[in-house]
Structures are given as structure tokens and as C-alpha cells.
Write a protein that holds these residues in place. Structure first.
Motif, PDB file in Angstrom:
ATOM      1  N   ASP A  30       0.861  -1.176   0.000  1.00 22.39           N
ATOM      2  CA  ASP A  30       0.000   0.000   0.000  1.00 22.39           C
ATOM      3  C   ASP A  30       0.894   1.220   0.000  1.00 22.39           C
ATOM      4  O   ASP A  30       1.626   1.467   0.945  1.00 22.39           O
ATOM      5  CB  ASP A  30      -0.874   0.000   1.261  1.00 22.39           C
ATOM      6  CG  ASP A  30      -1.719   1.253   1.355  1.00 22.39           C
ATOM      7  OD1 ASP A  30      -1.781   1.994   0.361  1.00 22.39           O
ATOM      8  OD2 ASP A  30      -2.325   1.464   2.425  1.00 22.39           O
ATOM      9  N   GLY A  32      -0.193   4.360  -0.535  1.00 24.37           N
ATOM     10  CA  GLY A  32      -0.935   5.598  -0.398  1.00 24.37           C
ATOM     11  C   GLY A  32      -1.189   6.019   1.027  1.00 24.37           C
ATOM     12  O   GLY A  32      -1.876   6.997   1.268  1.00 24.37           O
ATOM     13  N   THR A  51     -10.004   6.167  -4.713  1.00 26.80           N
ATOM     14  CA  THR A  51      -9.030   5.077  -4.627  1.00 26.80           C
ATOM     15  C   THR A  51      -8.294   4.929  -5.959  1.00 26.80           C
ATOM     16  O   THR A  51      -8.878   5.083  -7.033  1.00 26.80           O
ATOM     17  CB  THR A  51      -9.712   3.755  -4.258  1.00 26.80           C
ATOM     18  OG1 THR A  51     -10.725   3.455  -5.228  1.00 26.80           O
ATOM     19  CG2 THR A  51     -10.351   3.844  -2.885  1.00 26.80           C
ATOM     20  N   VAL A  52      -7.018   4.636  -5.857  1.00 28.29           N
ATOM     21  CA  VAL A  52      -6.155   4.537  -7.035  1.00 28.29           C
ATOM     22  C   VAL A  52      -5.430   3.194  -6.995  1.00 28.29           C
ATOM     23  O   VAL A  52      -4.757   2.877  -6.007  1.00 28.29           O
ATOM     24  CB  VAL A  52      -5.127   5.684  -7.078  1.00 28.29           C
ATOM     25  CG1 VAL A  52      -4.272   5.587  -8.339  1.00 28.29           C
ATOM     26  CG2 VAL A  52      -5.825   7.038  -7.008  1.00 28.29           C
ATOM     27  N   TYR A  60       3.449   9.265  -7.607  1.00 26.18           N
ATOM     28  CA  TYR A  60       2.582  10.402  -7.291  1.00 26.18           C
ATOM     29  C   TYR A  60       2.687  10.805  -5.822  1.00 26.18           C
ATOM     30  O   TYR A  60       2.735  11.983  -5.491  1.00 26.18           O
ATOM     31  CB  TYR A  60       1.127  10.075  -7.648  1.00 26.18           C
ATOM     32  CG  TYR A  60       0.892   9.882  -9.128  1.00 26.18           C
ATOM     33  CD1 TYR A  60       1.373  10.800 -10.051  1.00 26.18           C
ATOM     34  CD2 TYR A  60       0.181   8.783  -9.605  1.00 26.18           C
ATOM     35  CE1 TYR A  60       1.161  10.629 -11.408  1.00 26.18           C
ATOM     36  CE2 TYR A  60      -0.036   8.604 -10.967  1.00 26.18           C
ATOM     37  CZ  TYR A  60       0.450   9.534 -11.861  1.00 26.18           C
ATOM     38  OH  TYR A  60       0.242   9.357 -13.208  1.00 26.18           O
ATOM     39  N   LYS A  61       2.738   9.806  -4.956  1.00 27.04           N
ATOM     40  CA  LYS A  61       2.887  10.110  -3.538  1.00 27.04           C
ATOM     41  C   LYS A  61       4.270  10.689  -3.261  1.00 27.04           C
ATOM     42  O   LYS A  61       4.403  11.712  -2.570  1.00 27.04           O
ATOM     43  CB  LYS A  61       2.678   8.844  -2.710  1.00 27.04           C
ATOM     44  CG  LYS A  61       2.902   9.051  -1.217  1.00 27.04           C
ATOM     45  CD  LYS A  61       2.830   7.748  -0.449  1.00 27.04           C
ATOM     46  CE  LYS A  61       3.133   7.960   1.023  1.00 27.04           C
ATOM     47  NZ  LYS A  61       3.156   6.689   1.787  1.00 27.04           N
ATOM     48  N   TYR A  66      -0.222  13.830  -4.616  1.00 29.10           N
ATOM     49  CA  TYR A  66      -1.451  13.539  -3.876  1.00 29.10           C
ATOM     50  C   TYR A  66      -1.700  14.604  -2.810  1.00 29.10           C
ATOM     51  O   TYR A  66      -2.826  15.103  -2.653  1.00 29.10           O
ATOM     52  CB  TYR A  66      -1.370  12.165  -3.211  1.00 29.10           C
ATOM     53  CG  TYR A  66      -1.459  10.990  -4.146  1.00 29.10           C
ATOM     54  CD1 TYR A  66      -2.099  11.081  -5.379  1.00 29.10           C
ATOM     55  CD2 TYR A  66      -0.911   9.753  -3.793  1.00 29.10           C
ATOM     56  CE1 TYR A  66      -2.184   9.981  -6.232  1.00 29.10           C
ATOM     57  CE2 TYR A  66      -0.999   8.655  -4.628  1.00 29.10           C
ATOM     58  CZ  TYR A  66      -1.622   8.767  -5.850  1.00 29.10           C
ATOM     59  OH  TYR A  66      -1.717   7.688  -6.680  1.00 29.10           O
ATOM     60  N   GLU A  80      -4.138   5.059  -2.282  1.00 24.76           N
ATOM     61  CA  GLU A  80      -3.537   4.271  -3.364  1.00 24.76           C
ATOM     62  C   GLU A  80      -3.166   2.875  -2.892  1.00 24.76           C
ATOM     63  O   GLU A  80      -2.636   2.695  -1.790  1.00 24.76           O
ATOM     64  CB  GLU A  80      -2.282   4.965  -3.891  1.00 24.76           C
ATOM     65  CG  GLU A  80      -1.602   4.196  -5.026  1.00 24.76           C
ATOM     66  CD  GLU A  80      -0.256   4.771  -5.391  1.00 24.76           C
ATOM     67  OE1 GLU A  80       0.767   4.246  -4.878  1.00 24.76           O
ATOM     68  OE2 GLU A  80      -0.207   5.736  -6.174  1.00 24.76           O
ATOM     69  N   SER A  82      -0.969  -0.482  -4.307  1.00 25.25           N
ATOM     70  CA  SER A  82      -0.025  -0.886  -5.349  1.00 25.25           C
ATOM     71  C   SER A  82       0.279  -2.369  -5.257  1.00 25.25           C
ATOM     72  O   SER A  82       0.531  -2.905  -4.177  1.00 25.25           O
ATOM     73  CB  SER A  82       1.288  -0.103  -5.216  1.00 25.25           C
ATOM     74  OG  SER A  82       2.246  -0.578  -6.142  1.00 25.25           O
ATOM     75  N   GLN A 104     -10.824  -0.190  -8.189  1.00 24.56           N
ATOM     76  CA  GLN A 104     -10.462   1.114  -7.658  1.00 24.56           C
ATOM     77  C   GLN A 104     -11.096   2.182  -8.547  1.00 24.56           C
ATOM     78  O   GLN A 104     -11.487   1.917  -9.698  1.00 24.56           O
ATOM     79  CB  GLN A 104      -8.944   1.276  -7.615  1.00 24.56           C
ATOM     80  CG  GLN A 104      -8.200   0.153  -6.912  1.00 24.56           C
ATOM     81  CD  GLN A 104      -8.550   0.041  -5.441  1.00 24.56           C
ATOM     82  OE1 GLN A 104      -8.676   1.043  -4.756  1.00 24.56           O
ATOM     83  NE2 GLN A 104      -8.709  -1.170  -4.950  1.00 24.56           N
TER      84      GLN A 104
END
Length: 442
Positions: A30, A32, A51-52, A60-61, A66, A80, A82, A104
Motif C-alpha cells: 500500500d 498511499g 481510490t487509485v 505520485y505520492k 497527492y 492508493e 499498489s 479502484q
């Protein structure tokens, strides 16, 4: 003003490693900070939860995007999830699309899977091309085309791309009697992958002890193949890899490299490949932007300023992804807004500065942060200029539904049997074809 960036390892390496059949770490993570759930609509504070779902590290984070979006939209929380490997991620996505649950709000799709997504599942995704805040003209034409259906529905917004260059060791080139200046090196093989091989022959004539010209035959094969419009499929969608001129040319180049003992006989992204960077085992490697950070990490500070970057023989692309919004998304409208914002030129440029993700946006390529970028580790190579020129001239590839499977069979079975096991080129090709037939039930 020129900007020097110091990018870390690019996330798309994980996705492309799957394309090459070189599996990295397995498992889920995870990324995010919130354990995103497809069932989430609002959090405890009443905020809208978007949710991504991604694979690897999209950055992105890490780039703070974000956080920036949440400050601009205080009623939104982004979560997010992953999955490390793209080859595990995509089958799960297909399963969720089939059931209409577990999705998502935003789902990433890797370039190796975009043709299947467009051709077979477009009805399950929002047409983002007509969404508010989306300008189709922002993207390079060939990138936008990859995620667009025949009737003009654009189901994915391009994130990064992987325009090809060649990374090379200046010190080893000099010891082998070759020029080391990046402009002169580029001229050695300009316009023709065969010239790259001829440069390899010159290198091997005076190769420093314990070194070879390039890392792997599979790397050469993939780089040369990606310079062509048609590869494994023709424009009608027919599987033609057995008779493809592009496949034949790339295969023959890789076989000639093996026969000339120019390769280090390595499988890309394996530990031995990583170690070879540290040991200075090979003098050149085909490299998209995201690989620069990888090379810096594996070669280490002792190799600082020994590596440089020159244009590839022909424009080609290695890697890249898209953001999609499923029709079954819980927070569809907010997801569309977020996907459009994340892939806008300004955000693509920020992601490049922070994570070395090369923009697929034409507008972003023209921003100073991208166009004027240099890379300190590679002798201040003008990577914005080199990769930008390559990006603009990449052909619009014909992508097939099983490109990934076919390519993996050829590189990981066919080429490796010749390169590492001593099989003949004919035996290697037959093994690859047999594997493809089994995979596709032919």
C-alpha cells in the motif's frame, strides 16, 4: 536556465521487467498511506475518498502530488493501493472488470496490456477524451493513439513514456579506441541498429579485459524491435510475428551479437545484471529515462561521470502507462477530475523532476523543467533534449493483445537458450514459437 535532476529508480522498470519476463519482487504494498478500498466512498470525516490502483511505484505520492491535490480539494482524500508486479496486477484487474466489483476508482494500465484493454474491455471504462479538463492535444499523437478505440473513445490518459537512448561507459569506450564524446558516439550508429553492432565489433577488437560491448542479446532485440511500427501483429490485428520483417531483423541482430561474443549473457533485472553494473562488465545498454536512476543505483558513486547518454540508432519506446476510470468506479466523477489533473502537463513535468518519469505530454516536453534538464551522474548529459527528440519521433506502434506473451517467449526462452545454453539460433527460435503456440492454444 538548465536544471540538473537526480532521479531515483523509475517505477516503470517493474512494469517493463514484466514485459521482458524478468520478475522482480513479488507481493503487494500500500503506497498511499491509507489502505485504499474499492468500497470506500467517504471517510470518517465525510471526505470523498478516491481510490487509485497501480503497479510498482508510480511516484505520485513520492512527488507530493497527492498531497498537493488534497490541499487544492480539501473535501477529497486519495488512497492508493499498489501491486508490485504488472503481470500479477493486470489479471486481477480483468477479474474485477468481469465481476464489476473490487475496482479502484482509478486503475493504471501498462502499455503492454493497453491493446487488450482497448480492444476487449473499452465498454467498461469511461471515455476520458471527452471529460472536463482533458485536452487530447496535450499528448504525443502516438501515445494518445495507444489508448483510443477505433471509434475515437479515449479510455486512458497517458502517464509516462520510455523514449530510447543509449547509455555507455566513456572510460571503456576510450580504452577500446572508440570516441567517448556523446555527439561523436551518437554518430557511430545514427540511423541503423546494424551500425551499433558494427561499433560492438570495433569495441571487441580492443575490449578492456573482462568487459564486453553490451549487457544482453534480449536488450538489443527489444530496443531494435521497438523502432518499428509493426512487430508481432499487423494493423488488422493478425498475429504475424513468425513472418514479421521487424522481428526477423531484431532476432538476427541479437544472434549476431551472441555469435560475436559481444554480450554479457545476462538476463535484465536479475541480480547478476545489477552486479554487472557495479563491476563494469559491459560498455553500453539501451536505456529509457527511467533506467538512468537504476544505473546510478547499481553502478554506484565510484562510476559517477563514467557513464554518459547518446541518442539511440532509431527512435523507440520502452515502457509507459495510462490512467483509466472504470464505469463501475464508486467515485467516478472525482476520479475523472483526479486522473485529468495527475496527467496534465504541469503535473507530468513535476513528476519528471522528482521521479524521472518522462512525460507523454507534448506540452510538458516544452516546459523548461523537462526541455532543459541535465543529469549530473551522466556527465550533465542533456537528457531533456535527447529523450525529448526521441519522444517526438517514436513511431505509432501496432500493439497486439498478446504482445507481452509473445515478446517474453522470444526473449526469455528463445534468446536465452541461445545466449546462455549454447543452443543454435534455429533451436532457440523453435523453442520460442512452441511456447507462444502453447500460450495461445494454437
Amino acid at each position: 536556465m538548465h536544471r540538473t535532476i537526480r532521479p531515483g529508480r523509475r517505477s516503470t522498470a517493474l512494469a517493463v521487467a514484466a514485459t521482458l519476463g524478468a520478475c522482480l519482487l513479488a507481493g503487494c504494498a500500500d503506497d498511499g498511506g491509507g489502505g485504499g478500498s474499492a468500497d470506500a466512498g467517504e471517510d470518517a470525516g465525510g471526505k470523498k475518498v478516491v481510490t487509485v490502483g497501480v503497479f510498482g511505484v508510480f511516484g505520485y505520492k513520492q512527488a507530493g502530488l497527492y498531497d498537493e491535490y488534497e490541499k487544492l480539494n480539501p473535501d477529497v482524500t486519495i488512497k492508493e493501493t499498489s501491486i508490485e508486479r504488472a503481470d500479477q496486477y493486470f489479471p486481477q484487474l480483468l477479474t474485477h472488470l468481469g465481476t464489476g466489483s473490487g475496482l479502484q476508482d482509478i486503475q493504471a494500465v501498462e502499455v503492454g496490456n493497453v491493446a487488450e484493454t482497448v480492444n476487449k474491455h473499452a465498454d467498461k471504462f469511461v471515455d476520458l477524451g471527452s471529460a472536463e479538463g482533458v485536452d487530447k492535444n496535450n499528448w504525443l499523437d502516438w501515445k494518445a493513439a495507444q489508448a483510443t478505440t477505433k471509434d475515437g473513445k479515449m479510455i486512458g490518459l497517458g502517464t509516462d513514456i520510455g523514449p530510447m537512448a543509449m547509455c555507455y561507459r566513456k572510460d571503456l569506450f576510450e580504452k577500446a579506441g572508440l570516441p567517448s564524446d556523446r555527439d561523436e558516439v551518437g554518430k557511430l550508429w545514427a540511423g541503423d541498429w546494424q551500425k551499433y553492432l558494427e561499433t560492438g565489433e570495433r569495441y571487441m577488437d580492443k575490449a578492456p579485459s573482462g568487459t564486453v560491448f553490451t549487457d544482453s542479446a534480449a536488450g538489443l532485440y527489444n530496443a531494435a524491435l521497438s523502432s518499428n511500427v509493426e512487430r508481432y501483429y499487423d494493423k488488422s490485428g493478425k498475429l504475424v510475428y513468425r513472418d514479421s520483417p521487424a522481428v526477423k531483423e531484431a532476432w538476427n541482430l541479437s544472434m549476431d551479437a551472441i555469435e560475436g561474443k559481444m554480450t554479457a549473457k545476462l538476463k535484465q533485472f536479475d541480480k547478476t545484471w545489477d552486479q554487472a553494473y557495479a563491476n563494469g562488465r559491459f560498455a553500453s545498454v539501451a536505456c529509457p529515462p527511467w533506467m538512468l536512476g537504476y544505473i546510478k543505483e547499481k553502478a554506484g558513486e565510484k562510476a559517477a561521470d563514467q557513464w554518459d547518454v547518446a541518442p539511440a540508432p532509431k527512435p523507440a519506446n520502452w515502457g509507459g502507462s495510462f490512467l483509466t476510470v472504470p464505469e463501475a468506479a464508486k467515485n467516478k466523477e472525482e476520479a475523472i477530475k483526479l486522473a485529468a489533473w495527475l496527467t496534465a502537463p504541469e503535473q507530468q513535468a513535476k513528476l519528471f523532476e522528482k521521479q524521472a518519469s518522462f512525460p507523454s505530454s507534448q506540452a510538458a516536453l516544452e516546459l523548461p523543467a523537462v526541455a532543459d534538464a541535465k543529469h549530473e551522474y551522466f556527465g550533465d548529459a542533456p537528457i531533456g533534449e535527447i529523450f525529448g527528440k526521441a519522444a517526438e519521433n517514436i513511431p505509432t506502434l501496432v500493439l497486439g493483445e498478446k504482445d507481452l506473451a509473445v515478446g517474453t517467449a522470444i526473449t526469455d526462452i528463445g534468446i536465452l537458450q541461445v545466449e546462455q545454453q549454447g543452443k543454435s539460433p534455429e533451436e532457440g527460435w523453435e523453442a520460442a514459437v512452441k511456447n507462444v503456440d502453447n500460450l495461445l492454444d494454437q
